[in-house]
Design an enzyme around this catalytic site. Structure first.
Site, PDB file in Angstrom:
ATOM      1  N   HIS A 314       0.857  -1.182   0.000  1.00 16.90           N
ATOM      2  CA  HIS A 314       0.000   0.000   0.000  1.00 16.90           C
ATOM      3  C   HIS A 314       0.892   1.231   0.000  1.00 16.90           C
ATOM      4  O   HIS A 314       1.807   1.340   0.820  1.00 16.90           O
ATOM      5  CB  HIS A 314      -0.891  -0.018   1.250  1.00 16.90           C
ATOM      6  CG  HIS A 314      -1.953   1.029   1.270  1.00 16.90           C
ATOM      7  ND1 HIS A 314      -1.674   2.372   1.439  1.00 16.90           N
ATOM      8  CD2 HIS A 314      -3.296   0.958   1.157  1.00 16.90           C
ATOM      9  CE1 HIS A 314      -2.805   3.060   1.429  1.00 16.90           C
ATOM     10  NE2 HIS A 314      -3.800   2.216   1.259  1.00 16.90           N
ATOM     11  N   HIS A 357      -0.014   1.917  11.781  1.00 17.98           N
ATOM     12  CA  HIS A 357       0.878   3.045  11.554  1.00 17.98           C
ATOM     13  C   HIS A 357       1.002   3.913  12.798  1.00 17.98           C
ATOM     14  O   HIS A 357       0.058   4.070  13.567  1.00 17.98           O
ATOM     15  CB  HIS A 357       0.277   3.880  10.402  1.00 17.98           C
ATOM     16  CG  HIS A 357       1.096   5.045   9.976  1.00 17.98           C
ATOM     17  ND1 HIS A 357       2.435   4.974   9.706  1.00 17.98           N
ATOM     18  CD2 HIS A 357       0.742   6.340   9.757  1.00 17.98           C
ATOM     19  CE1 HIS A 357       2.878   6.147   9.327  1.00 17.98           C
ATOM     20  NE2 HIS A 357       1.877   7.004   9.366  1.00 17.98           N
ATOM     21  N   GLU A 363      -3.063  13.551  12.222  1.00 20.56           N
ATOM     22  CA  GLU A 363      -4.016  13.309  11.146  1.00 20.56           C
ATOM     23  C   GLU A 363      -5.453  13.508  11.635  1.00 20.56           C
ATOM     24  O   GLU A 363      -5.906  12.802  12.532  1.00 20.56           O
ATOM     25  CB  GLU A 363      -3.865  11.878  10.624  1.00 20.56           C
ATOM     26  CG  GLU A 363      -2.454  11.523  10.176  1.00 20.56           C
ATOM     27  CD  GLU A 363      -2.298  10.045   9.853  1.00 20.56           C
ATOM     28  OE1 GLU A 363      -3.315   9.320   9.849  1.00 20.56           O
ATOM     29  OE2 GLU A 363      -1.153   9.611   9.628  1.00 20.56           O
ATOM     30  N   TYR A 372     -15.285   4.284   4.537  1.00 24.97           N
ATOM     31  CA  TYR A 372     -13.825   4.323   4.417  1.00 24.97           C
ATOM     32  C   TYR A 372     -13.300   2.905   4.508  1.00 24.97           C
ATOM     33  O   TYR A 372     -13.736   2.126   5.364  1.00 24.97           O
ATOM     34  CB  TYR A 372     -13.239   5.208   5.515  1.00 24.97           C
ATOM     35  CG  TYR A 372     -11.735   5.275   5.518  1.00 24.97           C
ATOM     36  CD1 TYR A 372     -11.034   5.658   4.382  1.00 24.97           C
ATOM     37  CD2 TYR A 372     -10.998   4.954   6.659  1.00 24.97           C
ATOM     38  CE1 TYR A 372      -9.652   5.718   4.378  1.00 24.97           C
ATOM     39  CE2 TYR A 372      -9.617   5.015   6.670  1.00 24.97           C
ATOM     40  CZ  TYR A 372      -8.950   5.400   5.521  1.00 24.97           C
ATOM     41  OH  TYR A 372      -7.585   5.462   5.517  1.00 24.97           O
ATOM     42  N   HIS A 387      -6.016  11.303  14.977  1.00 23.86           N
ATOM     43  CA  HIS A 387      -4.906  10.473  15.424  1.00 23.86           C
ATOM     44  C   HIS A 387      -3.704  11.403  15.550  1.00 23.86           C
ATOM     45  O   HIS A 387      -3.066  11.745  14.556  1.00 23.86           O
ATOM     46  CB  HIS A 387      -4.626   9.344  14.427  1.00 23.86           C
ATOM     47  CG  HIS A 387      -5.801   8.437  14.221  1.00 23.86           C
ATOM     48  ND1 HIS A 387      -6.104   7.885  12.989  1.00 23.86           N
ATOM     49  CD2 HIS A 387      -6.755   8.005  15.072  1.00 23.86           C
ATOM     50  CE1 HIS A 387      -7.195   7.143  13.107  1.00 23.86           C
ATOM     51  NE2 HIS A 387      -7.603   7.200  14.363  1.00 23.86           N
ATOM     52  N   HIS A 393      -2.547   3.640  15.049  1.00 27.13           N
ATOM     53  CA  HIS A 393      -3.857   3.470  14.431  1.00 27.13           C
ATOM     54  C   HIS A 393      -3.722   2.584  13.199  1.00 27.13           C
ATOM     55  O   HIS A 393      -2.631   2.203  12.805  1.00 27.13           O
ATOM     56  CB  HIS A 393      -4.469   4.832  14.069  1.00 27.13           C
ATOM     57  CG  HIS A 393      -3.610   5.666  13.163  1.00 27.13           C
ATOM     58  ND1 HIS A 393      -2.525   6.380  13.623  1.00 27.13           N
ATOM     59  CD2 HIS A 393      -3.677   5.906  11.834  1.00 27.13           C
ATOM     60  CE1 HIS A 393      -1.960   7.035  12.615  1.00 27.13           C
ATOM     61  NE2 HIS A 393      -2.625   6.753  11.515  1.00 27.13           N
TER      62      HIS A 393
END
Length: 458
Positions: A314, A357, A363, A372, A387, A393
């Site tokens: 990703h 992450h 964010e 989402y 976050h 998260h």
């Protein structure tokens, strides 16, 4: 207010906002030196400030950056208006409502992962300005550094005019269309589009979806990023090459249109965190012609040219950056605006949703429509999550289990439109956000039940 001039092309029409919005034309391009005149001959030729401006207008420069900043960064426009901006009475303080401004000192930065439902329905008669609600932010508006996250909900069009001296406003509608009447002309923005109002530009927000049967007016709702720092610009593309992400040609600026109104008009100015008001004897939206690059614009997020992996893994979310406000450190943004637009996923041997992450950046994520792909439930249009710096998260358990077992055939992700305001500093909440009834109390639970799968070979 009544129109003191004759209704003609280039004059704001106060009736039929939806019809007006759908018939607008625009100038194309990001950062261009645009020019536009609502009346032929209104723009001077060969100079900016002649001894007598054409048609009896006043020449005025609006500077969004310092005079001596590098040419590539400089933002300014010349406006040719019926009355100069200087012609107004003194401003006086007025109530700030639910608007707050950095530095945010009423709370301490919170390392916890947080998520909110949408704002509740507004009380009747709430316009865009009254419906602005500050979630939090960072930096210091008086030092022109940092940003703030606001939400808005409104069920009434504005009669007053607003400008923000503290920063530019990136408006992200989630429900209901808006007609923005600015000094430069008119903009029509709907959910899946964004609008940017530069620092200091005066504007009025009119709702396009209103009740026709005398019942309750539909609610317009969305998000606002107030950028105190350097104006947003398109990110550099580096190895991507000359094309991709948000293309400059898809940004649209207004053509000149003006409001020739004699009579009392309330003008509200946001300055160093407080709202100030004055009653003018004319409309300040009286610019008949203009040229420059400090201009409002709209952009359709569905035109974002998504680039991603065609092999494995990703990509980092930076690949989805629409706009960036640079800081004094190259590559470290005061704030980035990122969109997760429809795209194909084709990575082989890849966990396709966003990975687990921890990030030095903070964010704030919102959802415009649909769902989402990293959160199966609880993250809804009009809501948002925060976050903060280094908070862990990633996908919830349901998403992890599904993606880990999925057949990896090409998949089109087109059932949602999410975005992110990403910033270099932690976002400090306002007390109203920290204690809001629509704050979800058990957000951490989405990561509960992520089981131990470790199996040593020996």
């Amino acid at each position: 207010m009544s129109d003191g001039g004759t209704s003609r092309a280039g004059v704001f029409e106060r009736e039929g906002a939806r019809k007006t919005a759908e018939g607008l034309t625009y100038l194309s391009g990001f950062g261009n030196e645009h020019s536009s005149e609502a009346v032929p001959g209104a723009l001077p030729e060969g100079r900016n400030s002649p001894q007598r401006a054409p048609l009896g207008l006043y020449a005025e420069q609006l500077s969004g950056t310092a005079f001596t900043e590098p040419r590539a960064h400089n933002r300014r426009s010349w406006l040719y208006r019926i009355r100069p901006s200087a012609a107004h009475p003194a401003f006086t303080r007025t109530d700030n409502g639910a608007i707050r401004t950095a530095p945010f000192t009423e709370s301490v930065p919170d390392p916890n992962r947080l998520r909110w439902n949408p704002l509740p329905e507004p009380v009747p008669g709430t316009d865009f300005l009254a419906g602005l609600w500050t979630l939090g932010g960072n930096g210091d508006a008086t030092q022109r550094s940092g940003m703030a996250v606001h939400l808005y909900h409104a069920n009434s069009s504005m009669d007053r005019v607003f400008s923000d001296a503290d920063g530019e406003l990136l408006i992200v509608p989630e429900r209901g269309g808006l007609l923005l009447r600015t000094e430069f002309g008119l903009l029509h923005v709907e959910p899946s589009q964004v609008a940017l109002i530069p620092r200091g530009v005066r504007f009025r927000v009119e709702l396009l979806d209103t009740a026709s049967d005398g019942g309750p007016s539909p609610t317009a709702r969305g998000y606002v990023c107030e950028n105190y720092g350097a104006p947003f610009h398109l990110p550099d593309l580096g190895p991507i090459g000359a094309n991709g992400l948000a293309n400059a040609r898809d940004f649209q600026a207004p053509v000149a249109a003006y409001e020739d109104v004699e009579g009392p008009v309330e003008v509200v100015n946001k300055f160093c965190g407080n709202l100030w008001t004055a009653t003018y004897d004319h409309s300040p939206l009286d610019v008949v012609a203009w040229h420059g690059n400090h201009v409002p614009y709209i952009y359709d997020l569905r035109r974002f040219n998504v680039l991603g992996t065609i092999s494995y893994d990703h990509p980092d979310p930076s690949i989805f950056t629409v706009l960036t406000s640079p800081s004094d450190t190259p590559g470290l943004a005061g704030v980035d605006f990122v969109v997760f637009a429809p795209r194909w996923l084709v990575g082989e041997d890849t966990f396709r949703p966003p990975y687990f992450h921890r990030n030095v950046m903070s964010e704030y994520m919102g959802l415009i429509q649909g769902a989402y792909d990293a959160k199966a439930e609880g993250f809804v249009p009009g809501g948002g999550s925060l976050h903060n710096m280094m908070s862990a998260h990633g996908p919830d358990r349901e998403t992890f289990d599904r993606a880990s077992a999925a057949e990896l055939k090409p998949q089109k992700v087109d059932d949602g439109l999410a975005f992110m305001f990403e910033t270099r500093w932690p976002v400090t909440l306002t007390p109203q956000a920290a204690r809001a009834e629509h704050l979800q109390q058990r957000y951490d639970d989405v990561w509960q039940g992520l089981e131990r799968h470790f199996r040593p070979l020996h």
